[in-house]
Design an enzyme around this catalytic site. Structure first.
Site, PDB file in Angstrom:
ATOM      1  N   PRO A 328     -14.000   5.531 -18.974  1.00  0.00           N
ATOM      2  CA  PRO A 328     -14.746   4.470 -18.553  1.00  0.00           C
ATOM      3  C   PRO A 328     -13.838   3.294 -17.888  1.00  0.00           C
ATOM      4  O   PRO A 328     -12.670   3.136 -18.156  1.00  0.00           O
ATOM      5  CB  PRO A 328     -15.619   3.947 -19.759  1.00  0.00           C
ATOM      6  CG  PRO A 328     -15.211   5.035 -20.657  1.00  0.00           C
ATOM      7  CD  PRO A 328     -13.846   5.757 -20.333  1.00  0.00           C
ATOM      8  N   GLY A 329     -14.571   2.396 -16.993  1.00  0.00           N
ATOM      9  CA  GLY A 329     -13.818   1.274 -16.568  1.00  0.00           C
ATOM     10  C   GLY A 329     -13.866   1.514 -15.135  1.00  0.00           C
ATOM     11  O   GLY A 329     -14.285   2.517 -14.268  1.00  0.00           O
ATOM     12  N   LYS A 331     -12.317   2.794 -11.627  1.00  0.00           N
ATOM     13  CA  LYS A 331     -11.205   3.602 -11.146  1.00  0.00           C
ATOM     14  C   LYS A 331      -9.888   2.989 -10.337  1.00  0.00           C
ATOM     15  O   LYS A 331     -10.255   2.080  -9.692  1.00  0.00           O
ATOM     16  CB  LYS A 331     -11.974   4.756 -10.389  1.00  0.00           C
ATOM     17  CG  LYS A 331     -13.247   5.628 -11.028  1.00  0.00           C
ATOM     18  CD  LYS A 331     -13.745   6.581 -10.095  1.00  0.00           C
ATOM     19  CE  LYS A 331     -14.735   7.623 -10.832  1.00  0.00           C
ATOM     20  NZ  LYS A 331     -15.334   8.368  -9.884  1.00  0.00           N
ATOM     21  N   GLY A 332      -8.792   3.531 -10.632  1.00  0.00           N
ATOM     22  CA  GLY A 332      -7.649   3.136 -10.041  1.00  0.00           C
ATOM     23  C   GLY A 332      -7.571   3.912  -8.610  1.00  0.00           C
ATOM     24  O   GLY A 332      -8.054   5.012  -8.503  1.00  0.00           O
ATOM     25  N   ASP A 383       3.894   2.431 -24.221  1.00  0.00           N
ATOM     26  CA  ASP A 383       4.828   3.696 -23.889  1.00  0.00           C
ATOM     27  C   ASP A 383       3.996   4.770 -23.506  1.00  0.00           C
ATOM     28  O   ASP A 383       2.839   5.163 -23.548  1.00  0.00           O
ATOM     29  CB  ASP A 383       5.508   4.092 -25.210  1.00  0.00           C
ATOM     30  CG  ASP A 383       6.542   5.005 -25.007  1.00  0.00           C
ATOM     31  OD1 ASP A 383       7.213   5.141 -23.759  1.00  0.00           O
ATOM     32  OD2 ASP A 383       7.188   5.559 -26.088  1.00  0.00           O
TER      33      ASP A 383
END
Length: 608
Positions: A328-329, A331-332, A383
């Site tokens: 979700p969120g 998109k890059g 990380d």
């Protein structure tokens, strides 16, 4: 069905197994030497040396694996050894590990070497350690001269103050303490503040791990207090308070504070462990619920952590039924991100092509991730675990995700026996994207998120990191409420950036223009231009300007850059500064002689 040979008849099989174990032993010897060197560098306050040592240790494992592969190819023509001999190699290796004190790490080393030589069709338990073969339960170094994993202290015999002093002095740190009696008093006061007066049970004792944990400018004493049926974790950071003098900085008694110190967003500790599994078992008792994979990683055995994580993933897949979905969120532009809702991690793949305005390559992005791996993350950068040839069951992949993968990363996909094999990906802890946290948050949550965001970026800049893309969507909120950066494709060293102010417009046309009227170089940054992207929400704007109004001033960024160029390394605390003894109990420090005071030598106590 067991496919292993009945007889171990191959001399080559034994020789290859012995060669691999010798190479692992060399690796682990170098690993331990780094921890010993860390103590010396810490005592000298050589912070640049400690940073360099930590960076070199990260790459040491891969170097040793490659050396071993080359030896096996040169001396045994390893690629052409037949299947039956490879099975014997594993069995011989198991036999050589029966009395070994790092067997789990040696098994992982074996896997790393084999994965460089064998085709992935051999990645089964017949040829590599898909499951561990040697138990690490109750493993200890029983040699007469060896340090135990932990020491037990009994305050009922000598009193708590004397016991605490002996715990500290047993580490034999070379610099003297500024005032150890004062610091022990602070420790006892902190225990009283946290628990009140408590009755000592017959089994009242303190267990302390025998080696210090070194990171940044601190050395941590880590242990647990046993009283009746209670197990109370603790950590005591030791710091240089002035040139040549040490002090106990605080006492951390809450489990959540220890979990932050051992978090995935911090760099790895340097700690000397003869039996690493025993250290990890101890740490599991004071941080129950924290995956062993994360603990192994935090103590510098990141390849072992990576191996355990993959086993955890396979185990979870066999005991779950939900599907991988697109995360979700927003998109890059550079990374395709997906997740398994029942598993608290995200999977990130570099796309084959990047739309404008992105101007980068796969190799450059991979180097950025390596930069973060090598850099001091300060609890502010997540990380990542990097994997090759990860096979996921097609039946567990959402159809929309499969279409997205085939559209964005076709060069990295192979279909094989009901699995989709992804040639390269990164895995990170799943967090709440900061933009969603702020969008859906209460007023208190918005204030916390904005304050944390500003603190995170300011700490990163002091550590010589410029995030590049400052948007909230590139930051996440951990389960402990920490804001962490996790989008690395535009990351740069701050010292490589040219901090600039926006020049005044030359005329009205410049002022009304939607485009810059000034030249912008590839490494130019203009802090005052970040406002429109960060302050659109009035609620966010109000708390941002309350806590971080200086964020948009070029002078703040330039000052950090100047200090870095002068070689300064600022102090960082993975706990709130209000917990420091000097802040918490200021009255105890008012009488402390100044460094130039003639009495200071008399009050200094050597931990020897």
């Amino acid at each position: 069905m067991n496919h292993f040979p009945k007889l171990l008849s191959s001399q080559i099989g034994f020789d290859v197994a012995q060669t691999m174990l010798e190479n692992f032993d060399r690796h682990y010897r170098i690993f331990r030497e780094a921890a010993v060197d860390a103590k010396t560098l810490y005592e000298r306050a050589d912070w640049h040396g400690l940073q360099r040592l930590a960076r070199e240790r990260i790459t040491s494992y891969d170097d040793r694996v490659q050396e071993c592969v080359e030896v096996l190819q040169d001396e045994y023509d390893a690629e052409n050894i037949d299947d039956e001999v490879w099975q014997q190699i594993k069995l011989h290796y198991i036999g050589l590990l029966t009395s070994h004190r790092q067997p789990e790490c040696a098994e992982t080393f074996f896997n790393s070497v084999c994965c460089k030589i064998l085709h992935r069709s051999y990645f089964s338990n017949d040829f590599i350690f898909v499951r561990p073969a040697i138990s690490t339960e109750y493993l200890e170094n029983d040699e007469p001269a060896a340090k135990p994993t932990y020491r037990a202290y009994y305050p009922g015999t000598d009193g708590l103050a004397a016991t605490l002093e002996r715990i500290v002095t047993n580490f034999q740190l070379e610099p003297p303490f500024e005032d150890l009696t004062r610091d022990i008093g602070c420790v006892m006061q902190a225990i009283t503040d946290e628990f009140g007066e408590f009755d000592a049970a017959p089994n009242f004792q303190i267990h302390v791990l025998s080696s210090l944990f070194f990171r940044n400018k601190s050395a941590y004493i880590v242990g647990r207090i046993i009283n009746a049926d209670r197990v109370l974790p603790f950590a005591v950071p030791i710091r240089h308070v002035r040139p040549g003098l040490l002090a106990l900085d605080t006492l951390l008694l809450r489990r959540d504070l220890l979990q932050i110190i051992f978090s995935f967003s911090h760099s790895y500790f340097l700690v000397d462990m003869g039996v690493p599994s025993a250290y990890v078992e101890f740490l599991c008792t004071i941080m129950p619920g924290k995956p062993k994979a994360e603990i192994y990683t935090s103590v510098g055995l990141q390849k072992q952590g990576k191996n355990l994580f993959y086993r955890d993933l396979l185990h979870h897949l066999s005991h779950s039924s939900d599907r991988f979905i697109i995360a979700p969120g927003i998109k890059g532009l550079v990374m395709l991100v997906f997740t398994l809702p029942s598993f608290p991690y995200v999977f990130k793949i570099i796309k084959d092509h990047f739309p404008p305005p992105k101007e980068t390559t796969r190799e450059q992005i991979m180097e950025k991730y390596q930069l973060v791996k090598r850099h001091d993350r300060l609890g502010r950068m997540a990380d990542t675990l990097e994997y090759s040839s990860v096979a996921l069951p097609i039946s567990r992949l959402d159809h929309a995700l499969v279409r997205e993968l085939e559209k964005e990363v076709p060069s990295l996909l192979e279909y094989e026996d009901g699995n989709l094999v992804i040639k390269h990906l990164y895995i990170e802890r799943r967090m709440i994207p900061l933009n969603l946290y702020l969008q859906n948050g209460t007023d208190a949550e918005i204030e916390h998120g904005v304050k944390e965001y500003g603190n995170a970026v300011k700490e990163l800049m002091k550590a010589n990191i410029f995030p590049g893309d400052m948007l909230y969507k590139n930051f996440g909120v951990t389960r402990h409420g920490r804001v962490v950066f996790y989008d690395y494709d535009e990351i740069e060293y701050l010292t490589d950036c040219n901090v600039r102010r926006v020049p005044p417009p030359r005329n009205e046309e410049d002022e009304l223009s939607g485009e810059p009227w000034y030249t912008v170089g590839p490494h130019d940054i203009f802090p005052e231009t970040y406002g429109p992207f960060l302050l659109g929400d009035p609620r966010v704007r109000a708390v941002f300007m309350k806590h971080h109004a200086d964020f948009f001033e070029a002078s703040l960024w330039q000052a950090s850059k100047d200090k870095l160029l002068q070689g300064e390394l600022p102090d960082f605390f993975p706990y709130d500064v209000s917990l420091r003894f000097s802040v918490r109990y200021p009255d105890r420090f008012d009488a402390t002689p100044d460094a130039g005071d003639g009495d200071s030598a008399g009050n200094a106590q050597r931990a020897a």
